[in-house]
Design a protein around this motif. Structure first.
Motif, PDB file in Angstrom:
ATOM      1  N   PRO A  65     -44.377  66.091  51.290  1.00 20.72           N
ATOM      2  CA  PRO A  65     -44.979  66.996  50.313  1.00 20.72           C
ATOM      3  C   PRO A  65     -46.496  66.881  50.358  1.00 20.72           C
ATOM      4  CG  PRO A  65     -44.166  65.060  49.212  1.00 20.72           C
ATOM      5  CD  PRO A  65     -43.802  64.910  50.668  1.00 20.72           C
ATOM      6  N   GLY A  66     -47.155  67.989  50.077  1.00 28.02           N
ATOM      7  CA  GLY A  66     -48.614  67.995  50.022  1.00 28.02           C
ATOM      8  C   GLY A  66     -49.070  68.462  48.657  1.00 28.02           C
ATOM      9  N   GLY A  69     -48.041  72.234  45.978  1.00 29.45           N
ATOM     10  CA  GLY A  69     -46.795  72.862  46.416  1.00 29.45           C
ATOM     11  C   GLY A  69     -46.671  73.010  47.915  1.00 29.45           C
ATOM     12  N   ALA A  70     -47.557  72.380  48.677  1.00 27.98           N
ATOM     13  CA  ALA A  70     -47.462  72.444  50.135  1.00 27.98           C
ATOM     14  C   ALA A  70     -46.374  71.491  50.632  1.00 27.98           C
ATOM     15  CB  ALA A  70     -48.801  72.076  50.768  1.00 27.98           C
ATOM     16  N   LEU A  71     -45.776  71.850  51.749  1.00 24.67           N
ATOM     17  CA  LEU A  71     -44.782  71.000  52.398  1.00 24.67           C
ATOM     18  C   LEU A  71     -45.105  70.925  53.882  1.00 24.67           C
ATOM     19  CD1 LEU A  71     -41.445  72.432  50.953  1.00 24.67           C
ATOM     20  CD2 LEU A  71     -42.407  70.197  50.453  1.00 24.67           C
ATOM     21  N   GLY A  72     -44.988  69.751  54.441  1.00 30.25           N
ATOM     22  CA  GLY A  72     -45.054  69.597  55.886  1.00 30.25           C
ATOM     23  C   GLY A  72     -43.655  69.228  56.339  1.00 30.25           C
ATOM     24  N   GLN A  82     -45.561  74.285  58.522  1.00 34.23           N
ATOM     25  CA  GLN A  82     -46.204  74.139  57.226  1.00 34.23           C
ATOM     26  C   GLN A  82     -45.461  75.010  56.235  1.00 34.23           C
ATOM     27  OE1 GLN A  82     -48.693  71.945  56.324  1.00 34.23           O
ATOM     28  NE2 GLN A  82     -48.084  71.183  58.325  1.00 34.23           N
ATOM     29  N   GLY A  83     -45.213  74.466  55.085  1.00 32.72           N
ATOM     30  CA  GLY A  83     -44.487  75.193  54.069  1.00 32.72           C
ATOM     31  C   GLY A  83     -45.246  75.261  52.781  1.00 32.72           C
ATOM     32  N   ARG A  84     -44.734  76.100  51.896  1.00 33.32           N
ATOM     33  CA  ARG A  84     -45.345  76.243  50.587  1.00 33.32           C
ATOM     34  C   ARG A  84     -44.273  76.630  49.589  1.00 33.32           C
ATOM     35  NH1 ARG A  84     -47.909  79.370  47.168  1.00 33.32           N
ATOM     36  NH2 ARG A  84     -47.916  81.464  47.971  1.00 33.32           N
ATOM     37  N   PHE A  91     -39.025  77.973  48.958  1.00 36.74           N
ATOM     38  CA  PHE A  91     -40.227  77.697  49.730  1.00 36.74           C
ATOM     39  C   PHE A  91     -40.197  78.446  51.052  1.00 36.74           C
ATOM     40  CE2 PHE A  91     -37.233  74.296  50.698  1.00 36.74           C
ATOM     41  CZ  PHE A  91     -37.345  74.101  52.065  1.00 36.74           C
ATOM     42  N   LEU A  93     -41.455  78.318  55.120  1.00 35.77           N
ATOM     43  CA  LEU A  93     -41.722  77.346  56.167  1.00 35.77           C
ATOM     44  C   LEU A  93     -42.098  78.126  57.418  1.00 35.77           C
ATOM     45  CD1 LEU A  93     -41.744  74.319  56.768  1.00 35.77           C
ATOM     46  CD2 LEU A  93     -39.324  74.491  57.348  1.00 35.77           C
ATOM     47  N   SER A  94     -43.218  77.823  58.009  1.00 36.08           N
ATOM     48  CA  SER A  94     -43.749  78.633  59.111  1.00 36.08           C
ATOM     49  C   SER A  94     -42.820  78.709  60.315  1.00 36.08           C
ATOM     50  CB  SER A  94     -45.123  78.111  59.530  1.00 36.08           C
ATOM     51  OG  SER A  94     -45.029  76.775  59.987  1.00 36.08           O
TER      52      SER A  94
END
Length: 154
Positions: A65-66, A69-72, A82-84, A91, A93-94
């Motif tokens: 988590p970043g 609300g960001a996710l790696g 990269q997610g959000r 969420f 996810l790229s």
């Protein structure tokens, strides 16, 4: 014989009209809900893709988590993305075309079920490489309720 074939054709067309329309691997008319208590921090760590619909399971996932609300997310199959978080339990996810919805997670966050609204796939993740039967049964029930084709579950 012609009458029999005409009746058979009419019956088959009627049955086909009654079958629910599918969108990907899920019924288009099925309701779909993400869990609102999804906490990206609890989603962090390593996961095994133990079952899936619309893709072959077996990938390993690592989630970080970043801020904001960001996710790696790195998977052994899809690469690093990269997610959000875009809404509670949802969420992007790229590495995936469709947003991922968290359809279910057990109370201790040992198992998580992700699905896509377009029905392209659903993924069952577990912290261990094998899932106990009770949690697998619960995940199958949630997939069914969300309209997924259980016959496609691998």
């Amino acid at each position: 014989m012609r009458i029999f074939l005409a009746v058979l054709a009419a019956t088959l067309m009627t049955l086909a009209a009654c079958a629910p329309a599918m969108q990907g691997h899920r019924r288009a008319d099925a309701p779909m809900q993400a869990i609102v208590g999804f906490d990206p921090a609890r989603f962090a760590g390593d996961w095994h893709e133990v079952a899936a619909i619309g893709r072959t399971p077996g990938a390993r996932w690592h989630v970080e988590p970043g801020a904001g609300g960001a996710l790696g997310v790195t998977t052994s199959r899809d690469g690093a993305g990269q997610g959000r978080v875009i809404a509670p339990g949802r969420f992007t996810l790229s590495t995936f075309r469709s947003p991922l919805w968290v359809l279910w997670a057990d109370a201790d966050m040992r198992s998580v079920l992700l699905g896509t609204p377009d029905g392209s796939f659903a993924i069952l993740l577990d912290r261990a490489s094998a899932m106990p039967p009770d949690r697998l049964r619960a995940a199958r029930e949630i997939l069914d309720w969300n309209g997924y084709d259980l016959g496609a579950l691998h």
